[in-house]
Design a protein around this motif. Sequence first.
Motif, PDB file in Angstrom:
ATOM      1  N   LYS A  82      24.558  15.043  13.367  1.00 11.13           N
ATOM      2  CA  LYS A  82      25.708  14.160  13.134  1.00 11.13           C
ATOM      3  C   LYS A  82      26.323  13.640  14.433  1.00 11.13           C
ATOM      4  N   GLN A  83      26.427  14.523  15.444  1.00 17.04           N
ATOM      5  CA  GLN A  83      27.120  14.171  16.680  1.00 17.04           C
ATOM      6  C   GLN A  83      26.180  13.725  17.804  1.00 17.04           C
ATOM      7  N   GLY A  84      24.878  13.912  17.619  1.00 15.50           N
ATOM      8  CA  GLY A  84      23.913  13.404  18.586  1.00 15.50           C
ATOM      9  C   GLY A  84      23.705  14.253  19.829  1.00 15.50           C
ATOM     10  N   PHE A  85      23.865  15.568  19.739  1.00 22.38           N
ATOM     11  CA  PHE A  85      23.585  16.405  20.903  1.00 22.38           C
ATOM     12  C   PHE A  85      22.280  17.179  20.715  1.00 22.38           C
ATOM     13  N   LYS A  86      21.749  17.682  21.808  1.00 17.13           N
ATOM     14  CA  LYS A  86      20.535  18.501  21.812  1.00 17.13           C
ATOM     15  C   LYS A  86      20.940  19.957  22.000  1.00 17.13           C
ATOM     16  N   ILE A  87      20.003  20.866  21.708  1.00 25.08           N
ATOM     17  CA  ILE A  87      20.291  22.298  21.754  1.00 25.08           C
ATOM     18  C   ILE A  87      19.265  23.027  22.612  1.00 25.08           C
ATOM     19  N   VAL A  88      19.758  23.900  23.475  1.00 23.62           N
ATOM     20  CA  VAL A  88      18.915  24.847  24.194  1.00 23.62           C
ATOM     21  C   VAL A  88      19.069  26.172  23.444  1.00 23.62           C
ATOM     22  N   PRO A  89      18.017  26.628  22.749  1.00 24.53           N
ATOM     23  CA  PRO A  89      18.134  27.867  21.982  1.00 24.53           C
ATOM     24  C   PRO A  89      17.939  29.108  22.851  1.00 24.53           C
ATOM     25  N   GLN A  90      18.928  29.423  23.663  1.00 26.79           N
ATOM     26  CA  GLN A  90      18.870  30.588  24.553  1.00 26.79           C
ATOM     27  C   GLN A  90      18.950  31.888  23.747  1.00 26.79           C
ATOM     28  N   CYS A  91      19.716  31.895  22.691  1.00 28.56           N
ATOM     29  CA  CYS A  91      19.820  33.048  21.798  1.00 28.56           C
ATOM     30  C   CYS A  91      18.474  33.244  21.093  1.00 28.56           C
ATOM     31  N   SER A  92      17.991  34.476  21.060  1.00 27.25           N
ATOM     32  CA  SER A  92      16.672  34.746  20.474  1.00 27.25           C
ATOM     33  C   SER A  92      16.626  34.398  18.982  1.00 27.25           C
ATOM     34  N   TYR A  93      17.709  34.593  18.275  1.00 25.34           N
ATOM     35  CA  TYR A  93      17.728  34.256  16.848  1.00 25.34           C
ATOM     36  C   TYR A  93      17.608  32.744  16.649  1.00 25.34           C
ATOM     37  N   VAL A  94      18.374  31.982  17.413  1.00 22.30           N
ATOM     38  CA  VAL A  94      18.320  30.525  17.302  1.00 22.30           C
ATOM     39  C   VAL A  94      16.926  30.024  17.705  1.00 22.30           C
ATOM     40  N   ALA A  95      16.345  30.615  18.745  1.00 28.58           N
ATOM     41  CA  ALA A  95      14.994  30.232  19.175  1.00 28.58           C
ATOM     42  C   ALA A  95      13.980  30.494  18.062  1.00 28.58           C
ATOM     43  N   ALA A  96      14.096  31.638  17.393  1.00 24.00           N
ATOM     44  CA  ALA A  96      13.179  31.964  16.290  1.00 24.00           C
ATOM     45  C   ALA A  96      13.331  30.969  15.147  1.00 24.00           C
ATOM     46  N   LYS A  97      14.567  30.567  14.846  1.00 19.84           N
ATOM     47  CA  LYS A  97      14.787  29.584  13.782  1.00 19.84           C
ATOM     48  C   LYS A  97      14.180  28.230  14.156  1.00 19.84           C
ATOM     49  N   PHE A  98      14.277  27.841  15.428  1.00 16.72           N
ATOM     50  CA  PHE A  98      13.636  26.606  15.879  1.00 16.72           C
ATOM     51  C   PHE A  98      12.124  26.704  15.684  1.00 16.72           C
ATOM     52  N   ASP A  99      11.542  27.852  16.023  1.00 17.49           N
ATOM     53  CA  ASP A  99      10.100  28.033  15.878  1.00 17.49           C
ATOM     54  C   ASP A  99       9.661  27.937  14.423  1.00 17.49           C
ATOM     55  N   LYS A 100      10.503  28.381  13.503  1.00 13.09           N
ATOM     56  CA  LYS A 100      10.181  28.347  12.069  1.00 13.09           C
ATOM     57  C   LYS A 100      10.472  26.997  11.421  1.00 13.09           C
ATOM     58  N   ASN A 101      11.155  26.122  12.139  1.00 15.07           N
ATOM     59  CA  ASN A 101      11.536  24.814  11.591  1.00 15.07           C
ATOM     60  C   ASN A 101      11.079  23.700  12.521  1.00 15.07           C
ATOM     61  N   PRO A 102       9.783  23.349  12.486  1.00 16.68           N
ATOM     62  CA  PRO A 102       9.282  22.324  13.407  1.00 16.68           C
ATOM     63  C   PRO A 102       9.967  20.967  13.252  1.00 16.68           C
ATOM     64  N   ASP A 103      10.625  20.725  12.123  1.00 20.24           N
ATOM     65  CA  ASP A 103      11.351  19.465  11.934  1.00 20.24           C
ATOM     66  C   ASP A 103      12.627  19.402  12.768  1.00 20.24           C
ATOM     67  N   TRP A 104      12.956  20.492  13.451  1.00 15.71           N
ATOM     68  CA  TRP A 104      14.103  20.494  14.365  1.00 15.71           C
ATOM     69  C   TRP A 104      13.682  20.184  15.793  1.00 15.71           C
ATOM     70  N   ALA A 105      12.407  20.018  16.061  1.00 18.77           N
ATOM     71  CA  ALA A 105      11.890  19.845  17.424  1.00 18.77           C
ATOM     72  C   ALA A 105      12.608  18.729  18.181  1.00 18.77           C
ATOM     73  N   ASP A 106      13.016  17.688  17.493  1.00 15.47           N
ATOM     74  CA  ASP A 106      13.699  16.567  18.147  1.00 15.47           C
ATOM     75  C   ASP A 106      15.081  16.960  18.681  1.00 15.47           C
ATOM     76  N   LEU A 107      15.594  18.096  18.243  1.00 15.72           N
ATOM     77  CA  LEU A 107      16.922  18.540  18.700  1.00 15.72           C
ATOM     78  C   LEU A 107      16.846  19.536  19.852  1.00 15.72           C
ATOM     79  N   ARG A 108      15.648  19.976  20.183  1.00 12.64           N
ATOM     80  CA  ARG A 108      15.498  20.959  21.272  1.00 12.64           C
ATOM     81  C   ARG A 108      15.573  20.240  22.608  1.00 12.64           C
ATOM     82  N   ALA A 109      16.448  20.759  23.483  1.00 14.20           N
ATOM     83  CA  ALA A 109      16.599  20.160  24.823  1.00 14.20           C
ATOM     84  C   ALA A 109      15.610  20.808  25.773  1.00 14.20           C
TER      85      ALA A 109
END
Length: 109
Positions: A82-109
């Motif tokens: 909604k707000q147009g920012f990217k995310i660095v998943p430094q937290c291991s839980y957030v990183a694991a969720k990114f790995d399980k959701n390849p449709d979020w790849a465009d949001l990874r910084a």
Amino acid sequence: MSDISEKVTITHHAQGQGGKYIAHVEGEEVTGYLEWEPRTGLPQETVSSDVRVATHTVVPRAIGGRGVAGELVKRLIADARKQGFKIVPQCSYVAAKFDKNPDWADLRA
């Protein structure tokens, strides 16, 4: 059993230059949270408002095992879209969720 998203209210609170998403579970006193901070560049005074570093996700045992952490990450992702920012998943839980959701790849910084 009802969907956890119906029992969790997530609010966002600014903290310094960063923020915290807080999960309130219906009928519970304890809360879970996901903290983020802006990514800093060089020099350290330079702050990027378009990149957020997800640093910690904490869910106490009293409300654990119900998908609360997942709801916190979903809210972060929704806000990023909604707000147009990217995310660095430094937290291991957030990183694991990114790995399980390849449709979020465009949001990874």
